[in-house]
Design an enzyme around this catalytic site. Structure first.
Site, PDB file in Angstrom:
ATOM      1  N   HIS A 309       0.724  -1.228   0.115  1.00  0.00           N
ATOM      2  CA  HIS A 309       0.152   0.151   0.129  1.00  0.00           C
ATOM      3  C   HIS A 309       0.781   1.203  -0.042  1.00  0.00           C
ATOM      4  O   HIS A 309       1.959   1.336   0.340  1.00  0.00           O
ATOM      5  CB  HIS A 309      -0.788   0.002   1.126  1.00  0.00           C
ATOM      6  N   ASP A 366      -8.076  -5.126  -0.575  1.00  0.00           N
ATOM      7  CA  ASP A 366      -8.527  -5.827  -1.736  1.00  0.00           C
ATOM      8  C   ASP A 366      -8.355  -7.471  -1.206  1.00  0.00           C
ATOM      9  O   ASP A 366      -8.666  -8.071  -2.417  1.00  0.00           O
ATOM     10  CB  ASP A 366      -7.921  -5.407  -2.992  1.00  0.00           C
TER      11      ASP A 366
HETATM   12  C1  SDX Z   1      -5.866   0.511  -3.096  1.00  0.00           C
HETATM   13  O1  SDX Z   1      -4.334   4.887  -2.083  1.00  0.00           O
HETATM   14  C2  SDX Z   1      -5.203   4.281  -1.428  1.00  0.00           C
HETATM   15  O2  SDX Z   1      -5.662   4.458  -0.479  1.00  0.00           O
HETATM   16  C3  SDX Z   1      -5.749   3.056  -2.296  1.00  0.00           C
HETATM   17  C4  SDX Z   1      -6.837   2.275  -1.432  1.00  0.00           C
HETATM   18  C5  SDX Z   1      -8.159   2.991  -1.220  1.00  0.00           C
HETATM   19  O3  SDX Z   1      -8.824   2.791  -0.266  1.00  0.00           O
HETATM   20  O4  SDX Z   1      -8.257   3.989  -2.029  1.00  0.00           O
HETATM   21  O5  SDX Z   1      -6.137   1.840  -0.346  1.00  0.00           O
HETATM   22  C6  SDX Z   1      -7.208   0.800  -2.360  1.00  0.00           C
HETATM   23  O6  SDX Z   1      -5.721   0.766  -4.047  1.00  0.00           O
HETATM   24  C7  SDX Z   1      -5.521  -0.691  -2.328  1.00  0.00           C
HETATM   25  C8  SDX Z   1      -4.126  -1.138  -3.003  1.00  0.00           C
HETATM   26  C9  SDX Z   1      -4.380  -2.164  -4.202  1.00  0.00           C
HETATM   27  N1  SDX Z   1      -3.419  -2.524  -5.250  1.00  0.00           N
HETATM   28  C10 SDX Z   1      -2.678  -3.912  -5.090  1.00  0.00           C
HETATM   29  O7  SDX Z   1      -3.119  -4.548  -4.048  1.00  0.00           O
HETATM   30  C11 SDX Z   1      -1.706  -4.131  -6.256  1.00  0.00           C
HETATM   31  C12 SDX Z   1      -0.727  -4.627  -5.509  1.00  0.00           C
HETATM   32  N2  SDX Z   1       0.145  -3.677  -4.840  1.00  0.00           N
HETATM   33  C13 SDX Z   1       1.091  -3.038  -5.402  1.00  0.00           C
HETATM   34  O8  SDX Z   1       1.090  -2.573  -6.791  1.00  0.00           O
HETATM   35  C14 SDX Z   1       2.018  -1.665  -4.524  1.00  0.00           C
HETATM   36  O9  SDX Z   1       1.781  -2.427  -3.485  1.00  0.00           O
HETATM   37  C15 SDX Z   1       0.943  -0.509  -4.434  1.00  0.00           C
HETATM   38  C16 SDX Z   1       0.983   0.203  -5.733  1.00  0.00           C
HETATM   39  C17 SDX Z   1      -0.247  -0.634  -3.724  1.00  0.00           C
HETATM   40  C18 SDX Z   1       1.864   0.298  -3.658  1.00  0.00           C
HETATM   41  O10 SDX Z   1       2.954   0.630  -4.180  1.00  0.00           O
HETATM   42  P1  SDX Z   1       4.303   1.531  -3.566  1.00  0.00           P
HETATM   43  O11 SDX Z   1       3.772   1.875  -2.296  1.00  0.00           O
HETATM   44  O12 SDX Z   1       4.649   2.646  -4.670  1.00  0.00           O
HETATM   45  O13 SDX Z   1       5.335   0.650  -3.568  1.00  0.00           O
HETATM   46  P2  SDX Z   1       6.598   0.199  -4.813  1.00  0.00           P
HETATM   47  O14 SDX Z   1       5.864   0.284  -6.065  1.00  0.00           O
HETATM   48  O15 SDX Z   1       7.388   1.525  -4.280  1.00  0.00           O
HETATM   49  O16 SDX Z   1       7.308  -0.729  -4.163  1.00  0.00           O
HETATM   50  C19 SDX Z   1       8.181  -0.895  -3.062  1.00  0.00           C
HETATM   51  C20 SDX Z   1       8.911  -2.229  -3.076  1.00  0.00           C
HETATM   52  C21 SDX Z   1       9.496  -2.364  -4.530  1.00  0.00           C
HETATM   53  O17 SDX Z   1      10.554  -3.508  -4.348  1.00  0.00           O
HETATM   54  P3  SDX Z   1      12.047  -2.892  -4.403  1.00  0.00           P
HETATM   55  O18 SDX Z   1      11.997  -2.032  -5.530  1.00  0.00           O
HETATM   56  O19 SDX Z   1      12.133  -1.904  -3.154  1.00  0.00           O
HETATM   57  O20 SDX Z   1      12.641  -4.095  -4.309  1.00  0.00           O
HETATM   58  O21 SDX Z   1       7.739  -3.252  -2.817  1.00  0.00           O
HETATM   59  C22 SDX Z   1       7.666  -4.113  -3.961  1.00  0.00           C
HETATM   60  C23 SDX Z   1       8.228  -3.275  -5.276  1.00  0.00           C
HETATM   61  O22 SDX Z   1       8.654  -4.302  -6.147  1.00  0.00           O
HETATM   62  N3  SDX Z   1       6.416  -4.329  -3.928  1.00  0.00           N
HETATM   63  C24 SDX Z   1       5.769  -5.363  -4.177  1.00  0.00           C
HETATM   64  C25 SDX Z   1       4.439  -5.445  -3.877  1.00  0.00           C
HETATM   65  N4  SDX Z   1       4.259  -4.102  -3.933  1.00  0.00           N
HETATM   66  C26 SDX Z   1       5.207  -3.167  -3.737  1.00  0.00           C
HETATM   67  N5  SDX Z   1       6.314  -6.762  -4.413  1.00  0.00           N
HETATM   68  C27 SDX Z   1       5.451  -7.625  -4.407  1.00  0.00           C
HETATM   69  N6  SDX Z   1       4.060  -7.664  -4.366  1.00  0.00           N
HETATM   70  C28 SDX Z   1       3.636  -6.592  -4.093  1.00  0.00           C
HETATM   71  N7  SDX Z   1       2.235  -6.188  -3.923  1.00  0.00           N
END
Ligand code: SDX
Length: 430
Positions: A309, A366
């Site tokens: 998140h 989710d």
């Molecule tokens: C919602 O904003 C809100 O409030 C949203 C929400 C709402 O109520 O409106 O809460 C609803 O949108 C919830 C989120 C739903 N999305 C998902 O579940 C999709 C899967 N999650 C990811 O795509 C991700 O975690 C995000 C987009 C939600 C958040 O991404 P961030 O905080 O920008 O994290 P990042 O992309 O900068 O990643 C940081 C690290 C990376 O690794 P490194 O580069 O440091 O090695 O964490 C890793 C990423 O690769 N990572 C994950 C991951 N999410 C981040 N690795 C594996 N699986 C994941 N899900």
């Protein structure tokens, strides 16, 4: 003496006021930064930028706190319901008996849609995504209620109570109609005597002469799912609603833009992606461990959907509540869903794995919501539509908050990294 922040630029010290929120969050007010220093701030994705002051929702991502207008989500989940919480999010206070009665009456009265909108449904191709239909239909409400969509802020604000209850009520009817159209089923009209969630399920699943069987467990579970989605600070779709509203656009157009922003898989589309992921794991006969290994590769297409998140760096409090509800609903309905076992196994593996712990990746809203919606019989391609129904009070509340504030039209700056000035070359010389 209020706190200030000093920034030294090219050996000159500039001082800016510090803004402190109710829960002691602090921000440097840089609204005069460009005028005084010639610099702007740069924060791709706004992860470190407060776009506004708001009184609606508070999240503490580190400790997993979520409150609507100061009320803890856990208290509202146990003691409130979607419509009462919707009133709270929009108007700022829990309603009195009379206020709730009037609110419910307006919602019941606005459940049906204008006859002209039926022909829209016939014009959509059968395989149209319900989110595309929903954003189009919500925006078209401004054509049927032009007095509420004047784009004159004062006049639109005077009509807010009507426009809000039209949106809250009709978003449900339009969602159910898109489902019925997609499956070639006759439209089912709303029943004024049914409460909000059961009326939706009636419009989704009743047959022309056989009414949907009301189930209090399902009604409660759906109330909970919608309540937990009601608002969530400046998430992607709510910020979009505020952006569109800041230009003076009416509530219907702003909510329609919110639907489009919510659709993306990184945001509201994740609940569909979670189920597809769990089904893929189930089909592969995997217990989730090889999927978790792939998710750690850093490949964005292999991420653990429903995990991580932008704000929560702890367990999403909504996921905690939904995980518990999941088991209760499946037990009560006598449904055993292998996807729940896989989800629990995935959570068990990931929440003990250094890769996820180091990145503070936990289940978000989710991760479990889709399993409950599946048990209720809602098709996967409607999951993000359910998220939109739940988030409607938040979008309305933020539109109202912005419309009653002095906030100017939102217009961020940028850092230009394109080509320097160059001469035009006629096509025969290229
Ligand atoms: C919602 O904003 C809100 O409030 C949203 C929400 C709402 O109520 O409106 O809460 C609803 O949108 C919830 C989120 C739903 N999305 C998902 O579940 C999709 C899967 N999650 C990811 O795509 C991700 O975690 C995000 C987009 C939600 C958040 O991404 P961030 O905080 O920008 O994290 P990042 O992309 O900068 O990643 C940081 C690290 C990376 O690794 P490194 O580069 O440091 O090695 O964490 C890793 C990423 O690769 N990572 C994950 C991951 N999410 C981040 N690795 C594996 N699986 C994941 N899900």
């Amino acid at each position: 003496m209020s706190e200030t922040a000093k920034i030294i630029i090219e050996n000159k010290t500039f001082e800016f006021p510090v803004v402190v929120g109710t829960e002691n969050e602090k921000a440097i007010d840089t609204s005069k930064l460009r005028d005084t220093t010639g610099y702007v701030t740069y924060d791709d994705g706004y992860g470190n930028t407060a776009s506004c002051e708001s009184s609606i929702t508070f999240i503490d991502g580190e400790t997993g706190i979520l409150r609507y207008r100061g009320y803890d989500i856990q208290d509202l989940a146990v003691q409130s319901n979607f419509i009462e919480s919707a009133y709270l999010v929009i108007y700022g206070e829990l309603p009195t008996v009379q206020q709730l009665q009037n609110f419910r009456h307006l919602i019941l009265r606005n459940a049906a849609i204008h006859q002209g909108m039926f022909s829209f449904f016939e014009a959509f191709p059968n395989n149209s995504h319900p989110m595309a239909i929903l954003s189009a239909m919500l925006n078209s409400l401004g054509c049927y209620y032009p007095e509420m969509a004047t784009n004159n802020r004062q006049r639109d604000l005077e009509q807010l109570d009507n426009a809000a209850t039209i949106l809250l009520s009709k978003v449900r009817t339009l969602a159910a109609m898109s489902y019925r159209m997609k499956h070639g089923l006759p439209f089912i009209h709303p029943k004024p005597e049914l409460p909000y969630c059961s009326n939706f399920l009636h419009m989704m699943f009743s047959e022309p002469y056989v009414d949907y069987k009301f189930n209090p467990v399902i009604d409660r579970a759906l109330n909970l799912i919608l309540l937990l989605h009601a608002d969530h600070e400046q998430n992607c779709s709510t910020s979009t609603v505020r952006m569109v509203a800041s230009g003076g656009a009416n509530l219907f157009a702003s909510a329609s833009a919110g639907v489009c922003a919510l659709w993306g898989p990184a945001h509201g589309g994740a609940n569909m992606a979670v189920i597809h992921m769990l089904e893929e794991i189930h089909k592969a006969g995997d217990d989730g461990s090889s999927f978790v290994a792939a998710a750690k590769s850093g490949d964005k297409t292999k991420r653990l959907m429903g995990f991580g998140h932008r704000v929560y760096k702890n367990y999403d409090p909504r996921a905690k509540i939904l995980k518990k509800t999941c088991a209760e609903v499946l037990n009560t309905l006598g449904v055993s869903d292998p996807l729940l076992d896989i989800a629990l196994k995935l959570e068990e593996i990931a929440t003990h794995d250094e890769y996820f712990l180091a990145r503070k990746l936990y289940p978000n809203v989710d991760f479990y919501s889709g399993i409950i919606m599946r048990a209720i019989g809602i098709p996967v391609d409607m999951f993000t539509v359910m998220f939109a129904i739940g988030r409607m009070p938040g979008w309305i509340g933020h539109w109202r908050e912005l419309a009653t504030s002095k906030s100017p039209i939102h217009r961020p700056r940028q850092i230009y990294i394109g080509s320097p000035r160059r001469e035009y070359v006629p096509i025969d010389k290229r």
